[in-house]
Design a protein around this motif. Structure first.
Motif, PDB file in Angstrom:
ATOM      1  N   LYS A  23       0.267  -0.794  -0.185  1.00  0.00           N
ATOM      2  CA  LYS A  23       0.330   0.176  -0.226  1.00  0.00           C
ATOM      3  C   LYS A  23       1.048   1.306  -0.484  1.00  0.00           C
ATOM      4  O   LYS A  23       1.620   1.146   0.980  1.00  0.00           O
ATOM      5  N   PRO A  24       0.635   2.273  -0.741  1.00  0.00           N
ATOM      6  CA  PRO A  24       1.165   3.695  -0.524  1.00  0.00           C
ATOM      7  C   PRO A  24       1.244   4.327   0.413  1.00  0.00           C
ATOM      8  O   PRO A  24      -0.226   4.536   0.774  1.00  0.00           O
ATOM      9  N   SER A  25       2.424   5.351   0.565  1.00  0.00           N
ATOM     10  CA  SER A  25       2.319   6.325   1.958  1.00  0.00           C
ATOM     11  C   SER A  25       0.652   7.075   1.488  1.00  0.00           C
ATOM     12  O   SER A  25       0.795   7.350   0.225  1.00  0.00           O
ATOM     13  N   PRO A  26       0.298   7.419   2.451  1.00  0.00           N
ATOM     14  CA  PRO A  26      -0.355   8.377   2.373  1.00  0.00           C
ATOM     15  C   PRO A  26      -0.048   9.840   1.539  1.00  0.00           C
ATOM     16  O   PRO A  26      -0.895  10.390   0.757  1.00  0.00           O
ATOM     17  N   CYS A  27       1.216  10.363   1.687  1.00  0.00           N
ATOM     18  CA  CYS A  27       1.547  11.373   1.017  1.00  0.00           C
ATOM     19  C   CYS A  27       1.495  11.316  -0.978  1.00  0.00           C
ATOM     20  O   CYS A  27       1.190  12.154  -1.695  1.00  0.00           O
ATOM     21  N   GLN A  69      -2.018   5.301 -10.291  1.00  0.00           N
ATOM     22  CA  GLN A  69      -0.040   5.265  -9.787  1.00  0.00           C
ATOM     23  C   GLN A  69       0.464   6.189  -8.684  1.00  0.00           C
ATOM     24  O   GLN A  69      -0.473   7.578  -8.573  1.00  0.00           O
ATOM     25  N   PRO A  70       0.399   6.083  -7.797  1.00  0.00           N
ATOM     26  CA  PRO A  70       1.608   6.790  -6.879  1.00  0.00           C
ATOM     27  C   PRO A  70       2.213   7.888  -7.348  1.00  0.00           C
ATOM     28  O   PRO A  70       2.958   6.861  -7.801  1.00  0.00           O
ATOM     29  N   LEU A  71       2.812   8.370  -6.204  1.00  0.00           N
ATOM     30  CA  LEU A  71       3.688   9.204  -6.453  1.00  0.00           C
ATOM     31  C   LEU A  71       4.804   8.539  -6.384  1.00  0.00           C
ATOM     32  O   LEU A  71       4.665   7.713  -6.059  1.00  0.00           O
ATOM     33  N   PRO A  72       5.811   8.425  -7.206  1.00  0.00           N
ATOM     34  CA  PRO A  72       7.278   7.729  -6.287  1.00  0.00           C
ATOM     35  C   PRO A  72       7.843   8.287  -5.373  1.00  0.00           C
ATOM     36  O   PRO A  72       7.955   8.669  -4.645  1.00  0.00           O
ATOM     37  N   LYS A  73       7.670   6.641  -4.521  1.00  0.00           N
ATOM     38  CA  LYS A  73       8.483   6.660  -3.536  1.00  0.00           C
ATOM     39  C   LYS A  73       9.956   7.868  -2.944  1.00  0.00           C
ATOM     40  O   LYS A  73      10.924   7.281  -3.515  1.00  0.00           O
ATOM     41  N   GLU A  74       9.251   8.009  -1.586  1.00  0.00           N
ATOM     42  CA  GLU A  74      10.863   9.011  -1.255  1.00  0.00           C
ATOM     43  C   GLU A  74      11.276   8.398  -0.207  1.00  0.00           C
ATOM     44  O   GLU A  74      10.671   8.274   0.996  1.00  0.00           O
ATOM     45  N   GLU A  75      12.284   8.808   0.457  1.00  0.00           N
ATOM     46  CA  GLU A  75      12.999   8.394   1.585  1.00  0.00           C
ATOM     47  C   GLU A  75      12.338   9.412   2.305  1.00  0.00           C
ATOM     48  O   GLU A  75      12.289   8.062   3.543  1.00  0.00           O
ATOM     49  N   ASN A  76      11.715  10.267   2.606  1.00  0.00           N
ATOM     50  CA  ASN A  76      11.845  11.239   3.409  1.00  0.00           C
ATOM     51  C   ASN A  76      10.442  11.132   2.425  1.00  0.00           C
ATOM     52  O   ASN A  76      10.356  12.286   1.992  1.00  0.00           O
ATOM     53  N   GLN A  77       9.160  11.120   3.390  1.00  0.00           N
ATOM     54  CA  GLN A  77       7.516  11.970   3.384  1.00  0.00           C
ATOM     55  C   GLN A  77       7.295  12.884   2.666  1.00  0.00           C
ATOM     56  O   GLN A  77       7.005  13.555   2.295  1.00  0.00           O
ATOM     57  N   GLU A  78       8.471  13.711   2.753  1.00  0.00           N
ATOM     58  CA  GLU A  78       8.460  15.240   3.106  1.00  0.00           C
ATOM     59  C   GLU A  78       8.864  15.947   1.963  1.00  0.00           C
ATOM     60  O   GLU A  78       7.961  17.035   1.490  1.00  0.00           O
ATOM     61  N   CYS A  79       9.219  14.622   0.873  1.00  0.00           N
ATOM     62  CA  CYS A  79       9.721  14.630  -0.196  1.00  0.00           C
ATOM     63  C   CYS A  79       9.421  15.177  -1.369  1.00  0.00           C
ATOM     64  O   CYS A  79       9.601  14.851  -2.172  1.00  0.00           O
ATOM     65  N   VAL A  80       7.977  14.092  -1.031  1.00  0.00           N
ATOM     66  CA  VAL A  80       7.265  12.900  -1.610  1.00  0.00           C
ATOM     67  C   VAL A  80       6.104  13.759  -2.193  1.00  0.00           C
ATOM     68  O   VAL A  80       5.413  15.311  -1.475  1.00  0.00           O
ATOM     69  N   MET A  81       6.396  14.943  -3.866  1.00  0.00           N
ATOM     70  CA  MET A  81       5.476  15.740  -4.330  1.00  0.00           C
ATOM     71  C   MET A  81       5.575  15.611  -5.805  1.00  0.00           C
ATOM     72  O   MET A  81       6.508  15.270  -6.124  1.00  0.00           O
ATOM     73  N   GLU A  82       4.419  16.294  -6.270  1.00  0.00           N
ATOM     74  CA  GLU A  82       5.011  16.504  -7.912  1.00  0.00           C
ATOM     75  C   GLU A  82       5.388  17.420  -8.323  1.00  0.00           C
ATOM     76  O   GLU A  82       5.352  17.846  -7.588  1.00  0.00           O
ATOM     77  N   VAL A 122       4.302  16.602   6.362  1.00  0.00           N
ATOM     78  CA  VAL A 122       3.628  15.373   6.521  1.00  0.00           C
ATOM     79  C   VAL A 122       2.460  16.504   6.531  1.00  0.00           C
ATOM     80  O   VAL A 122       1.436  14.900   6.431  1.00  0.00           O
ATOM     81  N   GLN A 123       1.996  16.699   7.780  1.00  0.00           N
ATOM     82  CA  GLN A 123       0.045  16.735   7.725  1.00  0.00           C
ATOM     83  C   GLN A 123      -0.573  17.513   6.826  1.00  0.00           C
ATOM     84  O   GLN A 123      -1.694  16.772   6.382  1.00  0.00           O
ATOM     85  N   ASP A 124       0.039  17.232   5.423  1.00  0.00           N
ATOM     86  CA  ASP A 124      -0.953  17.416   4.141  1.00  0.00           C
ATOM     87  C   ASP A 124      -1.412  16.300   3.742  1.00  0.00           C
ATOM     88  O   ASP A 124      -1.704  16.664   2.746  1.00  0.00           O
TER      89      ASP A 124
END
Length: 127
Positions: A23-27, A69-82, A122-124
């Motif tokens: 399951k992908p992360s919420p971010c 499709q989810p956004l690419p996984k990143e080490e830091n969830q704060e870095c996951v964005m379009e 990540v609160q977003d």
């Protein structure tokens, strides 16, 4: 027609089960612009089926894929964005080390966009 849908569902679920989808992360899901969603399911797919194949599910926006499709996984969830949401934090040619020293995210996968960019809280993120 029903046989085709059933066969598609079995193939999608079977292939992803073999790949060990998680399951992908919420971010990875909530930061995807609905207009940019790429379909990952079939008509009538449930949220559990969608998550089981490693995709995101959101039925709140009509007229776009709900299983996508989810956004690419990143080490830091704060870095996951379009890519379009990135706010530059560096300069052309910045190294990952120099970017990290500014407490920013670094990803050089996509050319001609900021590789060093400000993180998002990540609160977003939410499902």
């Amino acid at each position: 027609m029903a046989d085709t849908r059933l066969l598609s569902a079995v193939l999608v679920l079977g292939l992803c089960a073999m790949a060990g989808a998680e399951k992908p992360s919420p971010c990875q899901c909530s930061r995807m612009n609905p207009e940019n969603r790429k379909n990952c399911g079939f008509p009538g797919i449930t949220s559990n089926q969608c998550f089981a194949v490693g995709c995101c599910f959101d039925s709140n926006v009509p007229g776009v894929p709900w299983c996508f499709q989810p956004l690419p996984k990143e080490e830091n969830q704060e870095c996951v964005m379009e890519v379009s949401a990135r706010v530059n934090c560096g300069y052309p040619g910045i190294s990952p080390k120099d970017c990290a020293s500014k407490k920013c995210c670094f990803s050089d996968v996509v050319p001609e966009v900021p590789w060093c960019f400000h993180p998002k809280p990540v609160q977003d993120c939410h499902y």
